[in-house]
Design a protein around this motif. Structure first.
Motif, PDB file in Angstrom:
ATOM      1  N   CYS A  22       0.707  -1.157  -0.038  1.00 50.11           N
ATOM      2  CA  CYS A  22       0.155   0.042  -0.091  1.00 50.11           C
ATOM      3  C   CYS A  22       0.826   1.204  -0.100  1.00 50.11           C
ATOM      4  CB  CYS A  22      -0.943  -0.096   1.026  1.00 50.11           C
ATOM      5  SG  CYS A  22      -1.830   1.415   1.537  1.00 50.11           S
ATOM      6  N   ARG A  23       1.860   1.196   0.935  1.00 50.27           N
ATOM      7  CA  ARG A  23       2.740   2.466   0.895  1.00 50.27           C
ATOM      8  C   ARG A  23       3.532   2.578  -0.461  1.00 50.27           C
ATOM      9  NH1 ARG A  23       4.074   3.456   6.682  1.00 50.27           N
ATOM     10  NH2 ARG A  23       2.956   1.989   7.927  1.00 50.27           N
ATOM     11  N   ALA A  24       3.953   1.382  -0.931  1.00 43.37           N
ATOM     12  CA  ALA A  24       4.725   1.710  -2.482  1.00 43.37           C
ATOM     13  C   ALA A  24       3.537   2.187  -3.347  1.00 43.37           C
ATOM     14  CB  ALA A  24       5.099   0.224  -3.063  1.00 43.37           C
ATOM     15  N   LEU A  25       2.341   1.827  -3.243  1.00 47.97           N
ATOM     16  CA  LEU A  25       1.522   2.238  -4.367  1.00 47.97           C
ATOM     17  C   LEU A  25       0.969   3.733  -4.057  1.00 47.97           C
ATOM     18  CD1 LEU A  25      -1.917   0.625  -5.165  1.00 47.97           C
ATOM     19  CD2 LEU A  25      -1.869   3.118  -4.401  1.00 47.97           C
ATOM     20  N   LEU A  26       1.088   4.205  -2.760  1.00 45.90           N
ATOM     21  CA  LEU A  26       0.699   5.616  -2.728  1.00 45.90           C
ATOM     22  C   LEU A  26       2.072   6.344  -3.085  1.00 45.90           C
ATOM     23  CD1 LEU A  26      -0.961   5.515   1.029  1.00 45.90           C
ATOM     24  CD2 LEU A  26      -1.947   5.732  -1.108  1.00 45.90           C
ATOM     25  N   GLU A  27       3.175   5.911  -2.917  1.00 40.46           N
ATOM     26  CA  GLU A  27       4.440   6.692  -3.573  1.00 40.46           C
ATOM     27  C   GLU A  27       4.467   6.871  -4.746  1.00 40.46           C
ATOM     28  OE1 GLU A  27       6.550   8.518  -1.659  1.00 40.46           O
ATOM     29  OE2 GLU A  27       6.376   7.834   0.506  1.00 40.46           O
ATOM     30  N   ARG A  28       3.997   5.585  -5.232  1.00 31.58           N
ATOM     31  CA  ARG A  28       3.946   5.534  -7.067  1.00 31.58           C
ATOM     32  C   ARG A  28       3.104   6.386  -7.517  1.00 31.58           C
ATOM     33  NH1 ARG A  28       3.490   0.569  -6.969  1.00 31.58           N
ATOM     34  NH2 ARG A  28       1.306   0.207  -7.670  1.00 31.58           N
ATOM     35  N   GLU A  29       1.845   6.333  -6.951  1.00 28.38           N
ATOM     36  CA  GLU A  29       0.694   7.073  -7.742  1.00 28.38           C
ATOM     37  C   GLU A  29       0.426   8.469  -7.365  1.00 28.38           C
ATOM     38  OE1 GLU A  29      -0.664   5.553 -10.360  1.00 28.38           O
ATOM     39  OE2 GLU A  29       0.044   3.504 -10.376  1.00 28.38           O
ATOM     40  N   PHE A  30       0.692   8.725  -6.166  1.00 32.43           N
ATOM     41  CA  PHE A  30       0.425  10.065  -5.513  1.00 32.43           C
ATOM     42  C   PHE A  30       1.638  10.834  -5.107  1.00 32.43           C
ATOM     43  CE2 PHE A  30      -3.101   7.076  -4.739  1.00 32.43           C
ATOM     44  CZ  PHE A  30      -4.274   7.749  -5.390  1.00 32.43           C
ATOM     45  N   GLU A  31       1.586  12.033  -4.643  1.00 33.40           N
ATOM     46  CA  GLU A  31       2.443  12.640  -3.686  1.00 33.40           C
ATOM     47  C   GLU A  31       1.885  12.693  -2.461  1.00 33.40           C
ATOM     48  OE1 GLU A  31       3.935  17.190  -3.283  1.00 33.40           O
ATOM     49  OE2 GLU A  31       3.394  16.882  -5.195  1.00 33.40           O
ATOM     50  N   PRO A  32       2.186  11.792  -1.451  1.00 35.75           N
ATOM     51  CA  PRO A  32       1.442  11.734  -0.276  1.00 35.75           C
ATOM     52  C   PRO A  32       2.096  12.560   0.917  1.00 35.75           C
ATOM     53  CG  PRO A  32       3.216   9.814  -0.611  1.00 35.75           C
ATOM     54  CD  PRO A  32       3.191  10.582  -2.034  1.00 35.75           C
ATOM     55  N   VAL A  33       1.153  13.014   1.480  1.00 33.64           N
ATOM     56  CA  VAL A  33       1.537  13.745   2.752  1.00 33.64           C
ATOM     57  C   VAL A  33       1.082  13.169   3.947  1.00 33.64           C
ATOM     58  CG1 VAL A  33       1.165  16.073   3.865  1.00 33.64           C
ATOM     59  CG2 VAL A  33       1.141  16.044   1.427  1.00 33.64           C
ATOM     60  N   TRP A  34       2.154  12.684   4.541  1.00 30.74           N
ATOM     61  CA  TRP A  34       1.957  11.754   5.634  1.00 30.74           C
ATOM     62  C   TRP A  34       1.629  12.447   7.078  1.00 30.74           C
ATOM     63  CZ3 TRP A  34       1.500   6.874   3.938  1.00 30.74           C
ATOM     64  CH2 TRP A  34       2.458   6.369   2.479  1.00 30.74           C
ATOM     65  N   ASN A  35       1.006  11.727   7.857  1.00 24.38           N
ATOM     66  CA  ASN A  35       0.639  12.526   9.302  1.00 24.38           C
ATOM     67  C   ASN A  35       1.663  12.009   9.887  1.00 24.38           C
ATOM     68  OD1 ASN A  35      -0.204  13.005  11.781  1.00 24.38           O
ATOM     69  ND2 ASN A  35      -2.062  12.013  11.811  1.00 24.38           N
ATOM     70  N   GLU A  36       2.864  13.079  10.437  1.00 26.91           N
ATOM     71  CA  GLU A  36       3.876  12.491  11.241  1.00 26.91           C
ATOM     72  C   GLU A  36       3.742  13.144  12.753  1.00 26.91           C
ATOM     73  OE1 GLU A  36       7.010  14.040   9.199  1.00 26.91           O
ATOM     74  OE2 GLU A  36       6.901  12.679   7.585  1.00 26.91           O
ATOM     75  N   THR A  37       2.281  13.531  13.183  1.00 24.31           N
ATOM     76  CA  THR A  37       2.060  13.939  14.437  1.00 24.31           C
ATOM     77  C   THR A  37       2.191  12.828  15.527  1.00 24.31           C
ATOM     78  OG1 THR A  37      -0.485  13.792  14.426  1.00 24.31           O
ATOM     79  CG2 THR A  37       0.830  15.870  13.432  1.00 24.31           C
ATOM     80  N   GLY A  38       2.010  11.618  15.093  1.00 25.50           N
ATOM     81  CA  GLY A  38       1.910  10.484  16.012  1.00 25.50           C
ATOM     82  C   GLY A  38       0.419  10.289  16.720  1.00 25.50           C
ATOM     83  N   ARG A  39      -0.554  11.019  16.158  1.00 25.61           N
ATOM     84  CA  ARG A  39      -1.766  11.009  16.746  1.00 25.61           C
ATOM     85  C   ARG A  39      -2.868  11.228  15.803  1.00 25.61           C
ATOM     86  NH1 ARG A  39      -3.037  16.188  16.629  1.00 25.61           N
ATOM     87  NH2 ARG A  39      -1.529  17.745  16.850  1.00 25.61           N
ATOM     88  N   ASP A  40      -4.131  11.243  15.998  1.00 25.97           N
ATOM     89  CA  ASP A  40      -5.252  11.652  14.917  1.00 25.97           C
ATOM     90  C   ASP A  40      -5.151  13.209  14.950  1.00 25.97           C
ATOM     91  OD1 ASP A  40      -6.091   9.165  13.744  1.00 25.97           O
ATOM     92  OD2 ASP A  40      -6.867   8.886  15.821  1.00 25.97           O
ATOM     93  N   TYR A  41      -5.521  13.624  13.675  1.00 30.39           N
ATOM     94  CA  TYR A  41      -5.398  15.254  13.399  1.00 30.39           C
ATOM     95  C   TYR A  41      -6.601  15.500  14.187  1.00 30.39           C
ATOM     96  CZ  TYR A  41      -2.061  15.322   9.610  1.00 30.39           C
ATOM     97  OH  TYR A  41      -0.974  15.255   8.838  1.00 30.39           O
ATOM     98  N   LYS A  42      -6.585  16.722  14.782  1.00 31.21           N
ATOM     99  CA  LYS A  42      -7.906  17.531  15.300  1.00 31.21           C
ATOM    100  C   LYS A  42      -8.686  18.091  14.161  1.00 31.21           C
ATOM    101  CE  LYS A  42      -5.534  18.333  19.891  1.00 31.21           C
ATOM    102  NZ  LYS A  42      -5.158  19.201  20.781  1.00 31.21           N
TER     103      LYS A  42
END
Length: 330
Positions: A22-42
């Motif tokens: 899945c991660r490889a697919l996201l990197e290949r097909e999109f420009e992913p912006v990952w959540n690096e906060t360590g928690r769910d966004y508010k």
């Protein structure tokens, strides 16, 4: 140029719903912006993040997308939910904006179908009673004998995606499957290898599986009168919602010991510690886990992301939700 994809789940959740493929697919097909906060966004954080998003990928714990957020995301083309229902995630107005919505519900349905088959087999072979007897120090129970699923008449309430997954798994057993669903035509039923029937006919079957969606129209649909039609010695499986039953009537029927039930969902969850259901030997209880498998969850984000790729390329999709489905889906 690749579409910018806002991936909302934090790493802890991604480990559950996004495989290495899945991660490889996201990197290949999109420009992913990952959540690096360590928690769910508010919600207020997401309000600021959506501006440049063309694709948004969500899962359990992700904040809902509001009309106000959609106003701030004019380039948004698709939302993919690596979980089940999208009704609490997006407003219905999202379709009028031309945004495509994809849900992992069909993949979860496959897991639920397996659970329902396993529950049917366990109850038909009287495993809850035999297991309880052995835990109490006993051995065989005089007069108690299991039954086979092969060739049985199976009643199914609703032709939902989970029901269809179960129907596919039932095929090798040569069952006579009867489905009640007001939206299922006889022609469509034949295509599934089943036949249509009334709710009364379905509830009179020796094996019954309930898949009704959680809607105002289905609340309490399985009344005391219908529950009384369940034959002695039958097996009842419920993986939909507890609210579809007349709860008091169901309790009374189960306390009578007339039939065996596998219940994965309840009107109030978690099930009360003092619920009489916990003491009944003819009831197999599980804590709303019919759709929860390691493999099923890990496949969710890849399934919806790949479906988004197909949709954006103008190809047929398998996980897309449209507005016509809104009123009848869970």
């Amino acid at each position: 140029m690749k579409a910018k994809a806002l991936v909302l789940p934090p790493e802890s959740r991604l480990q559950e719903v996004c495989s290495d493929a899945c991660r490889a697919l996201l990197e290949r097909e999109f420009e992913p912006v990952w959540n690096e906060t360590g928690r769910d966004y508010k919600a207020e954080e997401l309000f600021d993040l959506v501006r440049e998003a063309e694709v948004i990928l969500t899962s359990w714990g992700s904040p809902a997308l509001t009309e106000a957020m959609l106003e701030r995301a004019p380039g948004l083309r698709a939302v993919g939910h690596a979980a089940g229902t999208v009704k609490s995630l997006v407003p219905r107005g999202i379709f009028a904006r031309g945004v495509r919505v994809h849900s992992g519900a069909p993949r979860i349905a496959a897991s639920v179908g397996e659970f329902c088959l396993a529950a049917m087999l366990a109850c038909l072979r009287r495993l809850p009673e035999f297991g309880g007897g052995m835990r109490a120090g006993g051995w065989k129970i005089p007069g108690l004998k299991g039954r086979e699923l092969a060739g049985s008449k199976v009643g199914i309430v609703s032709a939902s995606s989970t029901a269809r997954a179960l129907i596919r798994l039932l095929a090798p057993f040569g069952v006579d499957a009867v489905v009640y669903d007001p939206y299922l035509t006889a022609e469509a039923a034949a295509g599934l290898g089943v036949r249509t029937g009334t709710l009364a006919e379905v509830m009179a079957c020796p094996v019954i599986s309930v898949h009704a969606p959680n809607l105002p129209a289905t609340e309490g649909i399985l009344t005391a009168e219908l529950l009384a039609r369940i034959p002695d010695g039958a097996v009842l499986v419920n993986s939909s919602r507890g609210s579809v039953f007349d709860e008091q009537a169901l309790m009374a029927e189960l306390q009578s010991g007339r039939f065996t039930a596998a219940l994965d969902v309840f009107a109030r969850e978690p099930l009360a510690a003092d619920s009489p259901l916990r003491t009944l030997p003819n009831v197999l209880l599980t804590p709303h886990i019919a759709g929860a498998t390691v493999e099923g969850h890990l496949a969710l984000m890849e399934a919806v992301a790949a479906d988004i790729v197909r949709g954006l390329a103008g190809e047929p999709t398998a996980y897309e939700v449209n507005e016509r489905m809104w009123d009848v889906m869970a």
